[in-house]
Design an enzyme around this catalytic site. Structure first.
Site, short mmCIF file in Angstrom:
data_model
loop_
_atom_site.label_atom_id
_atom_site.label_comp_id
_atom_site.label_asym_id
_atom_site.label_seq_id
_atom_site.Cartn_x
_atom_site.Cartn_y
_atom_site.Cartn_z
N ASP A 91 0.68 8.05 -3.04
CA ASP A 91 -0.12 7.29 -4.01
C ASP A 91 -0.77 8.22 -5.04
O ASP A 91 -1.98 8.18 -5.26
CB ASP A 91 -1.18 6.51 -3.21
N GLU A 340 -1.20 10.87 6.83
CA GLU A 340 -0.71 9.53 7.16
C GLU A 340 0.79 9.46 7.42
O GLU A 340 1.48 8.59 6.87
CB GLU A 340 -1.10 8.53 6.06
N TYR A 395 -9.83 1.79 6.12
CA TYR A 395 -10.17 0.94 4.98
C TYR A 395 -10.61 -0.46 5.42
O TYR A 395 -10.20 -1.44 4.82
CB TYR A 395 -8.96 0.88 4.04
N GLU A 431 -10.91 9.46 4.97
CA GLU A 431 -10.85 8.53 3.84
C GLU A 431 -11.52 7.22 4.22
O GLU A 431 -11.32 6.71 5.33
CB GLU A 431 -9.40 8.21 3.43
C1 GCB Z 1 -4.55 6.32 1.75
C2 GCB Z 1 -3.83 7.52 1.26
C3 GCB Z 1 -4.21 7.88 -0.16
C4 GCB Z 1 -4.30 6.62 -1.02
C5 GCB Z 1 -5.38 5.73 -0.42
C6 GCB Z 1 -5.54 4.40 -1.19
O1 GCB Z 1 -4.64 6.07 2.92
O2 GCB Z 1 -4.00 8.64 2.10
O3 GCB Z 1 -3.26 8.76 -0.69
O4 GCB Z 1 -4.57 6.89 -2.35
O5 GCB Z 1 -5.06 5.42 0.91
O6 GCB Z 1 -6.34 4.35 -2.09
O7 GCB Z 1 -4.82 3.46 -0.87
#
Ligand code: GCB
Length: 531
Positions: A91, A340, A395, A431
């Protein structure tokens, strides 16, 4: 390029900070070499092709195509109308080019490895020089703060002591220089080079991550080398701005998501005491992620043509090169060998086991980890038991239960309890984040607003504070950044605490308030006002 007249009889080296992702280098009409892998330095000896006082034409062809022999991997698809389309599962935008310094230098091939420890107030420095031409060696240790020589010794390897040592300390720094002089048979100096280092220890003890035997709590961000106009290119001005903002917000650490950053940036972390989780470019090794967002095209991760033996060989090479480049850096306290990857498919075990062993072989002094994806919780992940720490990207409240922070809090807490119970290791949240359009507000918990980003962070903070094993929070992301195109990204990823041009969102104020007052983060706090 002109070769200095005084370099007659010297070895002449062309050194690249990086060329992303692949390069072919020519001196005049002669190809001098190729490099694969975008984020590592490489060099070629061009002594036989150039002459002191003369000029030559340097040409570098950079290729931005990614396939499954690359780290990160990708695929070039041929469309029915004959056009070729680059696809990849990470991403961030596949910026390509010469992003870092290109140097012409004159020197013998040499390198030094420095490891450190301390006993009370006495530091121990062990060095080992590798050089192309054998000969006697002399070393001196210089305190960078005072400029004084604090130890001297002879020999290509050995250990010296530093009395009243200044430890390299998170939030502060504290560097020494090892000055290595290579001599000829008559003890005349042939070459002198300097390697900075810091005296510090790193150790894991139960749930605690210890730096200099003190519990360290990671605060900061996953970052990107990303700026408008210059993409991934290094610029000192941007580096200073970013590290000053880290200091302003109360961050003591960062992860080099998702590739090794420039040597200039790493030097800056060493100098300022910024603690680094150093990551290889192994990102996007996951065919199990939602096809919609990442467009994987289907299939298994660990199969021929996706992540296979060739990918693994390149991955191993990236680990070797990263450790070789950064092993002397006191700021680096932990290796992250992948972000990941698919860790629920059985193929992950045979893929990762040799890579973990290799990392430990290359550097027996630092812990090793990888960053676990949300779809591989503690009861499904097949590889976490190979590592020294747990690093989680989560998330809740964004990709799952979006907008429902109450459910998110319960689920996140329950998952952390599961990790804690099963692995009994420190957990770093590498994250957590929510896309946010700067300037968008709402009185409701409405995703994409600044208000929601703050509420989302508050919920996450609560979860971290209640889990004893959590020893770090690195929010995603430091700043908004460019990605490949896709319906889930509007002008890139907007999860930044800062906008792409580094203006603070409300989240930045929230984090600053929390991080500058957190008791858990007292060790390693960088005092912005004092600097
Ligand atoms: C993740 C990834 C990261 C993405 C992020 C997102 O888990 O490690 O590279 O940018 O989520 O914002 O979805």
């Amino acid at each position: 390029m002109r070769v200095p007249r005084g370099w007659d009889g010297e070895r002449i080296i062309l050194r690249f900070g990086s060329a992303t992702p692949h390069a072919v280098v020519f001196v005049d009409d002669t190809e001098v070499g190729r490099n694969k892998g975008g984020y590592m330095p490489f060099e070629f000896d061009v002594t036989d092709l150039v002459s002191a006082g003369g000029t030559f034409r340097l040409t570098v062809a950079v290729d931005n195509r990614l396939d499954n022999t690359c780290i990160p991997p990708g695929e070039v698809r041929e469309l029915p109308d004959g056009r070729r389309q680059q696809n990849y599962l990470h991403d961030f935008y596949n910026y390509s080019g010469l992003h870092r310094s290109v140097l012409l230098c004159s020197r013998p091939a040499r390198h030094v490895t420095v490891t450190t420890g301390y006993e009370g107030t006495t530091g121990q420095v062990t060095w080992a020089v590798a050089q192309s031409e054998e000969g006697p060696v002399r070393i001196a240790v210089v305190d960078k703060q005072t400029g004084e020589v604090v130890a001297r010794a002879g020999g290509g390897s050995g250990t010296v002591e530093i009395e009243d040592v200044t430890l390299w300390t998170p939030g502060v720094g504290g560097l020494y220089d090892l000055v290595v002089t290579l001599l000829d048979e008559t003890d005349g100096p042939v070459d002198t080079f300097t390697q900075h280092f810091g005296v510090r220890t790193v150790r894991i003890d139960g749930y605690r991550f210890l730096i200099n035997e003190q519990p360290f709590y990671f605060i900061g961000f996953g970052m990107h080398e990303d700026h408008e106009t210059i993409g991934k290119a290094h610029s000192n001005a941007h580096m200073v701005q970013d590290t000053e903002l880290l200091s302003w917000i109360g961050a003591n650490s960062l992860r080099t998501s998702h590739y090794p950053y420039s040597e200039e940036f790493m030097d800056c972390c060493d100098r300022h005491g910024i603690v680094v989780i150093d990551e290889t470019p192994a990102v996007g090794l996951n065919w199990m992620m939602a096809g919609g967002i990442l467009d994987s095209g289907g299939g298994e991760t660990y199969e021929e043509g996706h992540v296979d033996d060739r990918t693994q060989a390149t991955h191993a090479d990236e680990i070797r090169r990263l450790v070789a480049r950064d092993k002397n850096r006191p700021s680096v306290v932990l290796w992250s060998i992948a972000n990941e990857p698919d860790s629920t498919s059985p193929g992950a075990i045979d893929y990762f086991r040799p890579l973990v062993e290799l990392t430990r072989e290359c550097d027996p002094t630092r812990p090793v980890g990888f960053v676990n994806v949300m779809f591989a919780p503690y009861d499904k992940c097949l590889i976490s038991d190979m590592f020294d720490v747990i690093m989680l990207n989560r998330y809740y409240g964004w990709y799952v239960d979006s907008g429902d922070l109450q459910t998110s809090e319960q689920k996140f807490s329950a998952e952390l309890a599961g990790w804690m119970e099963k692995y009994r290791l420190p957990i770093i949240i590498t994250e957590y984040g929510a896309d946010t359009v700067a300037g968008l507000h709402s009185i409701y918990d409405q995703p994409f607003t600044e208000d929601y980003q703050v509420a989302y962070l508050e919920m996450n903070s609560k979860v971290f504070d209640e889990c004893e094993a959590v020893v770090g929070e690195q929010m995603w992301n430091f700043a908004d950044f460019q990605t490949k195109y896709g319906f889930a990204r509007v002008d890139g990823n907007k999860k930044g605490a800062f906008t792409r041009d580094r203006r603070p969102k409300a989240a930045a104020r929230y984090l600053r308030e929390r991080w500058t007052s957190m008791e858990a983060a007292r060790y390693g706090r960088r005092d912005h006002r004092a600097r």
